[in-house]
Design an enzyme around this catalytic site. Structure first.
Site, PDB file in Angstrom:
ATOM      1  N   GLY A  23      -3.457  -6.025   2.587  1.00 34.32           N
ATOM      2  CA  GLY A  23      -2.179  -5.931   1.896  1.00 34.32           C
ATOM      3  C   GLY A  23      -2.224  -6.260   0.420  1.00 34.32           C
ATOM      4  CG  MET A 101      -7.954   1.388   7.161  1.00 36.08           C
ATOM      5  SD  MET A 101      -8.478   2.175   5.618  1.00 36.08           S
ATOM      6  CE  MET A 101     -10.144   2.634   6.051  1.00 36.08           C
ATOM      7  NE  ARG A 102      -4.468   5.888  13.757  1.00 37.55           N
ATOM      8  CZ  ARG A 102      -5.093   6.223  14.882  1.00 37.55           C
ATOM      9  NH1 ARG A 102      -6.238   5.656  15.212  1.00 37.55           N
ATOM     10  NH2 ARG A 102      -4.575   7.141  15.676  1.00 37.55           N
ATOM     11  CG  HIS A 120      -9.573   7.854  -1.599  1.00 41.94           C
ATOM     12  ND1 HIS A 120      -9.796   7.553  -0.275  1.00 41.94           N
ATOM     13  CD2 HIS A 120     -10.746   8.327  -2.092  1.00 41.94           C
ATOM     14  CE1 HIS A 120     -11.051   7.842   0.032  1.00 41.94           C
ATOM     15  NE2 HIS A 120     -11.653   8.313  -1.050  1.00 41.94           N
ATOM     16  CG  ASP A 156      -9.007  10.707   1.235  1.00 37.93           C
ATOM     17  OD1 ASP A 156      -7.924  10.096   1.382  1.00 37.93           O
ATOM     18  OD2 ASP A 156     -10.077  10.311   1.726  1.00 37.93           O
ATOM     19  CB  THR A 184     -10.377  -3.277 -13.076  1.00 41.26           C
ATOM     20  OG1 THR A 184     -11.195  -2.325 -12.381  1.00 41.26           O
ATOM     21  CG2 THR A 184     -11.087  -4.618 -13.116  1.00 41.26           C
ATOM     22  CD  GLU A 186      -7.669   0.664  -4.449  1.00 40.27           C
ATOM     23  OE1 GLU A 186      -6.720   0.487  -3.655  1.00 40.27           O
ATOM     24  OE2 GLU A 186      -8.859   0.717  -4.080  1.00 40.27           O
TER      25      GLU A 186
END
Length: 230
Positions: A23, A101-102, A120, A156, A184, A186
């Site tokens: 999270g 993660m699906r 991503h 993606d 730095t 995301e």
């Protein structure tokens, strides 16, 4: 989590975040909302894992949480149907996948297409899927980073919105590289993209990412971040 600087009575976007793990991007989004940098209300956090640490972050912020364990469903389609039903009840304007993660079915994506973003940890289209940091080191990439993109049925593969990149340090291992991408890149570009979308400045039109009325021919960069997101 109201924006003290927003215009009284102005509509605010309804945001739902979907997670599977720690999270950290969720925490960045919560902070940006609290600080008035994202004009949205975080109405729910949904996880496919009951042990996801991100659920505690949401609970501490007073955000309602829902767990839909994927292991309780016979197949991907059944799980996606349950997730879609939960999302419909939340009436989201924006769905932010944050370490979810699906792989989602095409029918699910089509229902929420244009409202759903993902971050991503690679410079898409390079290194789709999992284990991106190991792939960067294995292939000797000079640069690495992360990409925020609209979600499409292709893994993606949706239109990119913004990328942050940096030179790969010679001494970094997989874990160090992963932390560098998160800290730095995301946690800067994801709240910024959600903020743009909440304001109506970022849209998906006929499969093309449109920013402030103009199609994005290439992703925005760290140089395009607003002051509050740098």
């Amino acid at each position: 989590m109201n924006d003290a600087d927003s215009i009284p009575g102005a509509p605010r976007a309804r945001l739902v975040v979907v997670i599977s793990g720690r999270g950290r991007n969720l925490a960045a989004l919560i902070a940006a909302i609290r600080e008035g940098r994202i004009a949205a209300d975080l109405v729910a956090v949904i996880s496919n894992r009951a042990d996801a640490p991100g659920l505690a972050i949401a609970a501490a912020a007073g955000v309602p949480t829902t767990v839909i364990p994927h292991v309780d469903y016979l197949d991907r389609a059944a799980f996606d149907a349950a997730l879609a039903s939960c999302l419909r009840a939340c009436r989201p304007d924006i769905v932010a996948l944050a370490g979810f993660m699906r792989i989602l079915t095409e029918g699910f994506v089509r229902e929420f297409e244009g409202r759903m973003l993902n971050v991503h940890p690679s410079l898409l289209p390079r290194h789709k899927g999992l284990n991106t940091h190991a792939a960067v080191l294995r292939e000797g990439d000079a640069e690495h980073g992360a990409t925020v993109h609209f979600v499409s049925p292709q893994l993606d593969g949706g239109p990119a919105v913004i990328q942050g990149r940096f030179i790969v340090p010679a001494h970094d291992d997989v874990q160090q590289l992963a932390e560098r991408v998160m800290d730095t890149v995301e946690r800067k570009i994801y709240p910024q993209a959600v903020a743009w979308m909440a304001r109506g400045e970022l849209k998906l039109e006929q499969g093309v990412a449109v920013f402030r009325g103009r199609p994005l021919r290439e992703p925005l960069t760290l140089d395009d971040l607003e002051e509050g997101f740098r």
